[in-house]
Design a protein around this motif. Structure first.
Motif, PDB file in Angstrom:
ATOM      1  N   ARG A 161       9.750  -1.969  -1.220  1.00  0.00           N
ATOM      2  CA  ARG A 161      10.126  -3.093  -2.081  1.00  0.00           C
ATOM      3  C   ARG A 161      11.640  -3.215  -2.111  1.00  0.00           C
ATOM      4  O   ARG A 161      12.356  -2.216  -2.091  1.00  0.00           O
ATOM      5  CB  ARG A 161       9.535  -2.932  -3.477  1.00  0.00           C
ATOM      6  CG  ARG A 161      10.059  -1.771  -4.275  1.00  0.00           C
ATOM      7  CD  ARG A 161       9.251  -1.580  -5.579  1.00  0.00           C
ATOM      8  NE  ARG A 161       9.841  -0.604  -6.456  1.00  0.00           N
ATOM      9  CZ  ARG A 161       9.775   0.715  -6.302  1.00  0.00           C
ATOM     10  NH1 ARG A 161       9.137   1.225  -5.287  1.00  0.00           N
ATOM     11  NH2 ARG A 161      10.347   1.523  -7.178  1.00  0.00           N
ATOM     12  N   SER A 219      10.778   3.025  -1.324  1.00  0.00           N
ATOM     13  CA  SER A 219       9.348   3.304  -1.381  1.00  0.00           C
ATOM     14  C   SER A 219       9.179   4.439  -2.371  1.00  0.00           C
ATOM     15  O   SER A 219      10.084   5.262  -2.541  1.00  0.00           O
ATOM     16  CB  SER A 219       8.846   3.719   0.002  1.00  0.00           C
ATOM     17  OG  SER A 219       7.466   4.017  -0.042  1.00  0.00           O
ATOM     18  N   GLU A 268       4.398   1.124   1.684  1.00  0.00           N
ATOM     19  CA  GLU A 268       4.862  -0.016   0.911  1.00  0.00           C
ATOM     20  C   GLU A 268       6.341   0.149   0.577  1.00  0.00           C
ATOM     21  O   GLU A 268       6.760   1.203   0.106  1.00  0.00           O
ATOM     22  CB  GLU A 268       4.046  -0.159  -0.369  1.00  0.00           C
ATOM     23  CG  GLU A 268       2.613  -0.541  -0.083  1.00  0.00           C
ATOM     24  CD  GLU A 268       1.866  -0.943  -1.345  1.00  0.00           C
ATOM     25  OE1 GLU A 268       2.509  -1.383  -2.323  1.00  0.00           O
ATOM     26  OE2 GLU A 268       0.639  -0.800  -1.334  1.00  0.00           O
TER      27      GLU A 268
END
Length: 156
Positions: free
Chosen positions: A5, A54, A3
């Protein structure tokens, strides 16, 4: 699944990740960051680009940035993966994510540069379809430049 962002490059997570990045490349080939940390605050924010992390604010696992050079090209910058996260596909996932950001912004070509002492980085880029190109940016800390066609938006 990794993930990532998008964050403000001045955020705690981004600043910690950039600190680790600059420490590692400084040790690898003597890179001096100079104004690079403060330059990130302007270069890697919309609409000029994006900064991605991350992990947590306290313990970032990876970072990278994109900078939009013109209507067709985006440049990948400041890719770093924490030593504990290496060998787990994080760098490849981060590279793909950054390419997606460039593509989503309507650009069709990804550029990047590196120093050949960073052999893992060179190997990653070559394994992901990047081809060597002549110096496109005059970066005196780089000695290898790469480009990759991303196709149109949503394509590859």
């Amino acid at each position: 699944m990794h993930e990532f962002r998008v964050v403000d490059p001045a955020s705690p997570a981004a600043q910690r990740a950039l600190g680790h990045y600059f420490d590692e490349i400084g040790a690898a080939f003597g890179f001096e960051p100079g104004s690079a940390v403060t330059d990130a605050a302007a270069a890697y924010v919309p609409p000029q680009g994006a900064f991605v992390v991350s992990g947590t604010d306290e313990e970032p696992l990876a970072c990278g940035a994109v900078q939009f050079l013109d209507a067709d090209r985006g440049e990948i910058k400041r890719m770093w993966v924490a030593p504990a996260a290496r060998g787990q596909g994080v760098a490849a996932a981060l590279l793909a994510h950054l390419e997606d950001l460039i593509r989503a912004a309507g650009r069709t070509e990804s550029l990047l540069d590196t120093n050949s002492t960073l052999t893992a980085a060179v190997g990653l880029y070559e394994s992901r379809g990047y081809r060597r190109v002549p110096d496109y940016n005059g970066n005196t800390d780089a000695d290898v430049w790469f480009a990759k066609s991303l196709g149109g938006p949503g394509g590859g």
